[in-house]
Scaffold this active site. Structure first.
Site, PDB file in Angstrom:
ATOM      1  N   LYS A 300       0.880  -1.169   0.000  1.00 16.35           N
ATOM      2  CA  LYS A 300       0.000   0.000   0.000  1.00 16.35           C
ATOM      3  C   LYS A 300       0.915   1.215   0.000  1.00 16.35           C
ATOM      4  O   LYS A 300       1.408   1.638   1.044  1.00 16.35           O
ATOM      5  CB  LYS A 300      -0.892  -0.012   1.246  1.00 16.35           C
ATOM      6  N   ALA A 372      -5.234   4.248  -3.252  1.00 16.76           N
ATOM      7  CA  ALA A 372      -6.059   4.951  -2.254  1.00 16.76           C
ATOM      8  C   ALA A 372      -7.273   5.534  -2.969  1.00 16.76           C
ATOM      9  O   ALA A 372      -7.130   6.353  -3.879  1.00 16.76           O
ATOM     10  CB  ALA A 372      -5.252   6.054  -1.568  1.00 16.76           C
TER      11      ALA A 372
END
Length: 482
Positions: A300, A372
């Protein structure tokens, strides 16, 4: 790409080679080839800016003009220059270019040349693709020779080329024997597909000829007189040919060259970029499933919202039951549950996009990169999430809701990805299964739905393991463009 589908025989290819072998005046007559070559080279130079180019494969090198452009840009790269015509290769070799190996190779069957081995950072051909029918198979075989992150670059002729010459045949009530080329739309929607990111661009060049006979002499000088095998019966009598030439000359004796430039990029490593049609659509759950299904690494790069929760990385560790050796830590973290741009501003910071480099450890093992929010979430004032995904160069997995309203959001997201030539590995639908929405997304979005995941009241590692078994194997995802 070719209209209609036509497979050349070995005899067809031999005739083309003979025509080019006899093209003694090629260098003096191939002016458009030079213009097109410089235009293709500029596109390659821009696309490869910042990329290391150590090995280059050129197909259809002719007498070596484009080879010399490659040598000037990358003076130390190893170049393997190939052509179907042995005579052309001899003339190209006479240029005396440093560290260039000239090999006879048929672009219609690149696997047939045992001398051309290894992977290449750049594979290119200037005005050579149109001589291969159908080109899809040959280009796909060439693409397999790309190194990770490598570029396949071609120039070719598109459908509006020589429309004036065709019109002169129509006026003379006869069929032109010259080749037909795919339209711009067919090129955009045709080969290649799957794992290669694709960009097509186009230019129109209008040539004022010295008349129809001069045009025909020019074709003969460059060896381009082999007729279209589909129109082989269209050979004209001298009388009909004179009629065509007179009709062409009466209308101004100008010719349009509809030039198409294709750039096709291989992914830099194994993996996918997971994004969603909006926030909270289930990206982290799907990322955990993919990490489990493919025994993948997880990353991430941008994590926001740490003031309220531990973040997505610990959640994937918990759900997919992965160890630290399969986790790449976030590159940047922020406290506020906002877009990266807004969250950074809250802390008096800005996201440093230049620091976001795709991890290359264990590059043959899939890496699941979770974005995101959706594609148009701002990362900085100048960078959106789709820009970041494009920069990473991985196929995209789009996560969408299965219910009402999903068609508009999903199809718009797919259109945005395709407009940039990005590869879409597939769509995952979250929520109660909806056969109508699935069918509409696959038909209108021209995409595969990888999985439909029902709603769960709570998510556990056991549920992730069960759902993961329903995803296609990584080999199916990686091999869909082979």
């Amino acid at each position: 790409m070719v209209i209609p589908n036509h497979h050349q025989t070995a005899q067809d290819r031999a005739l083309i080679a003979q025509r080019f072998d006899r093209a003694q005046d090629y260098d003096g007559a191939a002016m458009v080839q030079r213009v097109t070559g410089r235009a293709l080279m500029e596109r390659i130079r821009v696309a490869q800016d910042g990329c290391e180019v150590r090995r280059i494969l050129e197909f259809g090198c002719g007498t070596g003009f484009f080879t010399s452009l490659l040598r000037a840009i990358w003076p130390e790269a190893e170049i393997v220059a190939t052509d179907l015509s042995a005579a052309m290769l001899r003339r190209a070799a006479e240029r005396g270019l440093h560290n260039v190996t000239f090999i006879r190779m048929d672009a219609a069957d690149p696997d047939g040349s045992a001398e051309v081995t290894g992977a290449f950072d750049l594979i290119c051909g200037n005005l050579a693709v149109q001589w291969v029918e159908p080109p899809e198979q040959a280009l796909a075989a060439l693409a397999k020779r790309l190194a990770p992150g490598g570029l396949l670059a071609v120039s070719t002729l598109a459908g509006d080329s020589f429309h004036e010459w065709r019109a002169a045949h129509d006026m003379s009530d006869c069929i032109p024997a010259i080749r037909r080329y795919p339209s711009r739309d067919q090129l955009r929607n045709g080969w290649p597909c799957g794992r290669l990111a694709t960009q097509w661009s186009f230019e129109t060049l209008v040539e004022r000829t010295n008349g129809g006979m001069a045009f025909l002499r020019g074709l003969k000088q460059i060896g381009a007189t082999e007729p279209d095998a589909r129109n082989i019966s269209a050979n004209l009598s001298p009388r009909l040919l004179r009629n065509v030439v007179r009709a062409f000359d009466r209308t101004g004796a100008v010719l349009t060259w509809d030039l198409a430039f294709g750039l096709f990029r291989a992914p830099p490593r194994a993996g996918v970029f997971v994004t969603g049609t909006d926030t909270g659509v289930g990206k982290t759950f799907v990322s955990a499933c993919l990490t489990q299904a493919w025994d993948a690494l997880y990353w991430k790069p941008l994590q926001t919202g740490l003031a309220d929760e531990a973040g997505d990385t610990p959640e994937v560790i918990r759900l997919a039951k992965v160890g630290a050796d399969r986790i790449v830590p976030p590159a940047m973290t922020f406290l506020a549950p906002l877009s990266p741009e807004a969250a950074a501003e809250k802390e008096g910071r800005s996201a440093d996009v230049s620091a976001l480099r795709l991890p290359m450890e264990q590059s043959e093992r899939p890496l699941v990169v979770e974005g995101a929010g959706g594609l148009d979430v701002p990362v900085t004032k100048d960078t959106m999430m789709i820009d970041l995904a494009e920069r990473f160069g991985l196929p995209v997995v789009l996560v969408a809701r299965s219910g009402l309203g999903t068609l508009n959001h999903t199809l718009l997201s797919l259109e945005a990805l395709r407009r940039r030539g990005m590869v879409v590995a597939g769509v995952v639908l979250n929520g109660s299964p909806n056969a109508g929405n699935r069918d509409a997304i696959e038909r209108h979005g021209k995409v595969r739905v990888l999985a439909e995941i029902p709603a769960f009241s709570g998510v556990t590692s056991e549920i992730v393991a069960d759902v993961a078994r329903g995803f296609p194997a990584w080999s199916a995802i990686a091999g869909q463009a082979q």
